[in-house]
Design an enzyme around this catalytic site. Structure first.
Site, PDB file in Angstrom:
ATOM      1  N   GLU A   1      46.507  50.260-130.468  1.00  0.00           N
ATOM      2  CA  GLU A   1      45.389  51.017-129.879  1.00  0.00           C
ATOM      3  C   GLU A   1      45.826  51.676-128.582  1.00  0.00           C
ATOM      4  OE1 GLU A   1      42.769  47.557-130.224  1.00  0.00           O
ATOM      5  OE2 GLU A   1      41.331  48.881-131.200  1.00  0.00           O
TER       6      GLU A   1
ATOM      7  N   GLU B   1      43.880  42.541-136.405  1.00  0.00           N
ATOM      8  CA  GLU B   1      42.742  41.807-135.833  1.00  0.00           C
ATOM      9  C   GLU B   1      41.943  41.035-136.879  1.00  0.00           C
ATOM     10  OE1 GLU B   1      43.725  44.798-135.002  1.00  0.00           O
ATOM     11  OE2 GLU B   1      43.395  45.194-132.879  1.00  0.00           O
TER      12      GLU B   1
HETATM   13  N1  T1G Z   1      48.455  36.998-127.123  1.00  0.00           N
HETATM   14  C1  T1G Z   1      49.015  35.944-126.484  1.00  0.00           C
HETATM   15  N2  T1G Z   1      50.128  35.292-126.897  1.00  0.00           N
HETATM   16  C2  T1G Z   1      50.683  35.720-128.050  1.00  0.00           C
HETATM   17  C3  T1G Z   1      50.166  36.803-128.785  1.00  0.00           C
HETATM   18  C4  T1G Z   1      48.998  37.455-128.276  1.00  0.00           C
HETATM   19  N3  T1G Z   1      48.455  38.505-128.877  1.00  0.00           N
HETATM   20  N4  T1G Z   1      50.956  36.986-129.880  1.00  0.00           N
HETATM   21  C5  T1G Z   1      51.929  36.066-129.814  1.00  0.00           C
HETATM   22  N5  T1G Z   1      51.766  35.297-128.723  1.00  0.00           N
HETATM   23  C6  T1G Z   1      52.635  34.193-128.290  1.00  0.00           C
HETATM   24  C7  T1G Z   1      52.684  33.059-129.298  1.00  0.00           C
HETATM   25  O1  T1G Z   1      51.585  32.192-129.086  1.00  0.00           O
HETATM   26  C8  T1G Z   1      54.012  32.419-128.964  1.00  0.00           C
HETATM   27  O2  T1G Z   1      53.806  31.671-127.787  1.00  0.00           O
HETATM   28  C9  T1G Z   1      54.891  33.615-128.592  1.00  0.00           C
HETATM   29  O3  T1G Z   1      53.970  34.682-128.254  1.00  0.00           O
HETATM   30  C10 T1G Z   1      55.797  34.067-129.700  1.00  0.00           C
HETATM   31  O4  T1G Z   1      54.944  34.274-130.834  1.00  0.00           O
HETATM   32  C11 T1G Z   1      41.643  44.663-128.563  1.00  0.00           C
HETATM   33  C12 T1G Z   1      41.438  42.196-129.531  1.00  0.00           C
HETATM   34  C13 T1G Z   1      53.824  39.251-132.202  1.00  0.00           C
HETATM   35  C14 T1G Z   1      54.503  39.151-134.616  1.00  0.00           C
HETATM   36  O5  T1G Z   1      47.260  39.489-133.812  1.00  0.00           O
HETATM   37  O6  T1G Z   1      51.591  38.263-134.947  1.00  0.00           O
HETATM   38  O7  T1G Z   1      44.691  42.985-129.931  1.00  0.00           O
HETATM   39  O8  T1G Z   1      54.453  29.389-128.660  1.00  0.00           O
HETATM   40  O9  T1G Z   1      55.999  32.478-132.241  1.00  0.00           O
HETATM   41  O10 T1G Z   1      57.210  34.832-134.852  1.00  0.00           O
HETATM   42  O11 T1G Z   1      41.760  45.252-130.807  1.00  0.00           O
HETATM   43  O12 T1G Z   1      53.186  36.431-132.471  1.00  0.00           O
HETATM   44  O13 T1G Z   1      56.166  30.842-127.542  1.00  0.00           O
HETATM   45  O14 T1G Z   1      54.268  29.850-126.195  1.00  0.00           O
HETATM   46  O15 T1G Z   1      54.449  34.235-133.246  1.00  0.00           O
HETATM   47  O16 T1G Z   1      58.341  36.485-133.248  1.00  0.00           O
HETATM   48  C15 T1G Z   1      46.210  41.313-132.066  1.00  0.00           C
HETATM   49  C16 T1G Z   1      49.606  38.126-132.968  1.00  0.00           C
HETATM   50  C17 T1G Z   1      45.518  40.496-131.024  1.00  0.00           C
HETATM   51  C18 T1G Z   1      49.466  39.647-132.982  1.00  0.00           C
HETATM   52  C19 T1G Z   1      55.585  37.683-132.917  1.00  0.00           C
HETATM   53  N6  T1G Z   1      47.604  40.940-132.138  1.00  0.00           N
HETATM   54  N7  T1G Z   1      50.990  37.739-132.800  1.00  0.00           N
HETATM   55  O17 T1G Z   1      55.935  36.746-133.890  1.00  0.00           O
HETATM   56  O18 T1G Z   1      56.742  34.863-132.396  1.00  0.00           O
HETATM   57  S1  T1G Z   1      43.803  40.833-130.956  1.00  0.00           S
HETATM   58  C20 T1G Z   1      48.010  40.008-133.009  1.00  0.00           C
HETATM   59  C21 T1G Z   1      51.866  37.809-133.847  1.00  0.00           C
HETATM   60  C22 T1G Z   1      43.724  42.411-130.333  1.00  0.00           C
HETATM   61  C23 T1G Z   1      42.400  44.442-129.833  1.00  0.00           C
HETATM   62  C24 T1G Z   1      42.361  43.015-130.320  1.00  0.00           C
HETATM   63  C25 T1G Z   1      53.242  37.277-133.586  1.00  0.00           C
HETATM   64  C26 T1G Z   1      54.278  38.375-133.327  1.00  0.00           C
HETATM   65  P1  T1G Z   1      54.731  30.352-127.536  1.00  0.00           P
HETATM   66  P2  T1G Z   1      55.498  33.882-132.273  1.00  0.00           P
HETATM   67  P3  T1G Z   1      57.139  35.716-133.658  1.00  0.00           P
END
Ligand code: T1G
Length: 649
Positions: free
Chosen positions: A103, A123
């Site tokens: 976004e 999301e």
């Molecule tokens: N926020 C905070 N921490 C996050 C995070 C996030 N969005 N995504 C990952 N982490 C942390 C995770 O907890 C871990 O922490 C570390 O990063 C590595 O993640 C307004 C509201 C990006 C593909 O859904 O799919 O945007 O355990 O082990 O396998 O419309 O993380 O190391 O302390 O998964 O390499 C939308 C979610 C949010 C993406 C990386 N975004 N993340 O995968 O590493 S909602 C998502 C993932 C949003 C808007 C809305 C995956 C990754 P720790 P990991 P990975």
């Protein structure tokens, strides 16, 4: 600095540096707002490039901030300010540009991506919808028939596909930042997406089919349906009204039980790996993997290792079996290539990395060898003993057994500390769950290495201690027994499976057994028969079906009848068998409601889970949620059976 700014001539480069995934935390939003202000005020700045340090462009809003009081600027407000900037902004995308990250890229006026970048609006997988304008801006850039797949399906697109769709303007050839600066130097200010008309649906059939597929797949989850509603709003309202409608829907979902549950399981799946993070112990680097046994599981495990880039040697007892195993593995790799999981180059590399042999000496350089031979204790002990003599003393020996006692196997070897369980689920190259079964004698080095291996395979590794069925199969056996009790008490298999599907399972326990083959659990019951607790209620229905040669789908009949072109139909013979069993046991059958069926199944799952936690076989309740969601399709939007306890069944 979370957000920094450097000048390259008249181009301002704004860099977000918020490890691990550059989530748009409050600090990032403040930093971006300052950068917007500075670059707008600075007359020397002609255009702006937005990029991220570390491994990825913004991977989304900061999920850890959900549930906390909102802090200005909110992401939607900040993005609207960037979109309205008087100077062009160019997003330089690498890694995974997800959710709020995409976004953010959408409010920039140009987008350039690294060839390996992935872009998505995931999301819905968190029980949400894009809440910072994604449902309004995306269909002003790409066709709604494709936008609905991204927004309501949550699936990523590659950089190449993004370029094809018109989601990005350019793919970088060598130097993403340098080429983004060059793009910015030639950039003129484009009309923001919210100032453009949305792209009309050109094929109503395509739209209807995509929407219907998503609704069917959603089962009981609400966010995919809400995503379609938000997109329909964007295709009939003006942008401000559609943005307001999106925000209202987003906020309603953000506070929902399903969103809390999906966030729970998201973090729980990442926390399971903590069991492999042992203080002061570094995982041993693995470069050569051996697999013994080229049957379904062995071939699947070999393919999973090859897909992760490991060289693999597959061992079988004779050349014919080795060739058959090789063909299974190569077929899986070919399928991965066809599905786009492997690039052509990676496919070629995997094939080159793959060897077969009938001699354990071919494993003399292996760092890890996984046996996946016939499920018999003596056979496995013989294989592991022969392996131990052939491999290096520091090599790890792993067994894929699904229920045999690994402590017994380890005790038969001279180096029991190097023995561990790696319990894959079929198909091993697809299923995310991997139970890492630690024995009483395994050393920390081996355990830590097993978890690092699992991460490289992109598996969700859950630690289990040795015990009948470890975690997943032990719980499944418990609720399968409860379901069998209900057959005698008054329900039919199709009643129970319907109740489970309504709850959100992809299929019911009896459909699942017919699919897997009733003979598998029959063999286990026969193996345990001598030591079975005779005081415990025992249901003979499954045994009687097997004694009649009815093993399920593969024999045309099991609990269901498959004679109607393979469709599962209630079987009159099975109904008669069940009724006769109730009579034989003197049980007066009663009607059992869907609610009562699920109460008994969930109750059984939780009581078995409590015993697993008490016995220390499972590490924590969250691990059990992760196992049940990933092994048996326990509906993800409930958070899993343990998290769901806190809600209403
Ligand atoms: N926020 C905070 N921490 C996050 C995070 C996030 N969005 N995504 C990952 N982490 C942390 C995770 O907890 C871990 O922490 C570390 O990063 C590595 O993640 C307004 C509201 C990006 C593909 O859904 O799919 O945007 O355990 O082990 O396998 O419309 O993380 O190391 O302390 O998964 O390499 C939308 C979610 C949010 C993406 C990386 N975004 N993340 O995968 O590493 S909602 C998502 C993932 C949003 C808007 C809305 C995956 C990754 P720790 P990991 P990975």
């Amino acid at each position: 600095m979370t957000v920094s700014l450097q000048k390259h001539g008249q181009i301002a480069v704004v860099t977000i540096d918020n490890p691990p995934v550059n989530a748009t935390s409050h600090a990032v939003r403040l930093g971006l707002q300052n950068a917007l202000h500075q670059t707008t005020q600075d007359d020397d700045v002609q255009s702006v490039v937005l990029h991220c340090a570390g491994r990825t462009f913004v991977a989304g809003a900061d999920i850890t901030e959900f549930g906390a009081p909102p802090q200005d600027p909110s992401l939607p407000d900040l993005l609207a300010q960037i979109e309205a900037a008087p100077k062009p902004w160019v997003a330089a995308i690498h890694g995974t540009s997800l959710g709020g990250g995409l976004e953010t890229a959408l409010v920039c006026h140009y987008r350039i991506a690294d060839p390996a970048a992935k872009l998505a609006l995931p999301e819905v997988t968190l029980g949400l919808i894009p809440g910072a304008g994604g449902t309004v801006r995306l269909p002003r850039l790409i066709a709604p028939e494709q936008a609905v797949e991204m927004i309501a399906g949550g699936k990523p697109v590659t950089a190449a596909r993004a370029l094809e769709l018109g989601l990005i303007d350019q793919i970088a050839s060598a130097d993403l930042l340098g080429e983004a600066i060059a793009l910015a130097e030639g950039a003129t200010r484009r009309a923001p997406l919210t100032m453009r008309p949305f792209i009309a649906v050109t094929s109503q059939d395509t739209w209807d089919n995509a929407a219907q597929k998503i609704k069917t797949k959603a089962r009981g989850q609400t966010s995919p349906i809400a995503a379609i509603t938000a997109l329909e709003n964007a295709l009939k309202m003006d942008a401000p009204a559609a943005l307001a409608a999106e925000r209202a829907l987003f906020e309603e979902l953000r506070d929902s039980d399903q969103c809390k549950a999906l966030r729970h399981i998201f973090f729980a799946e990442r926390a399971t790996a903590q069991a492999g993070r042992i203080k002061g112990v570094a995982a041993t680097p693995l470069s050569q993997v051996g697999v013994v046994g080229g049957g379904t599981m062995g071939a699947g495990i070999a393919a999973a290792c090859l897909l992760a880039g490991y060289p693999v040697t597959l061992i079988e007892r004779n050349n014919e079996a080795a060739v058959a195993g090789r063909d299974r593995v190569l077929a899986t790799l070919d399928q991965s290539l066809k599905r786009g999981v492997l690039t052509t180059a990676a496919h070629l590399q995997a094939v080159e990395n793959f060897h077969i042999s009938t001699n354990y000496t071919a494993l003399s350089d292996a760092d890890l060898v996984i046996e996946a031979v016939f499920e018999d204790m003596q056979v496995k002990i013989d294989v592991l003993t022969a392996l131990e003599a052939a491999v290096r003393p520091d090599a790890i020996l792993a067994t894929n057994t699904s229920y045999l006692d690994i402590n017994v196997m380890a005790a038969a070897l001279t180096r029991p500390s190097r023995v561990i369980g790696l319990h894959f689920f079929s198909p091993a190259h697809i299923m995310k769950l991997l139970e890492i079964v630690v024995t009483d004698s395994v050393d920390d080095q081996t355990t830590a290495t097993a978890f690092a291996f699992a991460k490289r395979l992109k598996k969700i590794a859950v630690r289990a201690k040795v015990g009948e069925g470890f975690i997943a199969n032990r719980i499944m056996s418990a609720y399968r027994r409860e379901a069998e009790y209900m057959l005698e008490d008054g329900a039919m298999p199709w009643d129970i499976d319907t109740a489970m599907r309504k709850f959100g399972f992809p299929m019911g326990i009896f459909e699942m057994q017919d699919l897997a083959g009733l003979d598998i659990s029959w063999a286990m019951r026969k193996r345990l028969n001598a030591t079975r607790d005779r005081t415990q209620r025992y249901v003979d229905i499954g045994d009687k079906l097997c004694e009649g040669g009815h093993f399920g789908r593969k024999t045309g009949r099991g609990y269901y009848d498959y004679s109607d072109s393979g469709k599962a139909r209630p079987s009159a013979e099975t109904r008669a068998l069940i009724m006769a069993e109730s009579r034989r046991k003197g049980i007066t059958r009663v009607q059992i409601s869907d609610k009562a069926i699920m109460a008994r199944i969930l109750g059984r799952i939780r009581s078995e889970a409590a015993m697993l936690l008490h016995e220390g076989i499972a590490r924590c309740a969250d691990d059990i949620d992760v196992v049940m969601v990933n092994a048996f399709g326990f509906p993800r939007w409930t958070g899993g059976p343990m998290f769901h306890t806190s809600g209403q069944d």
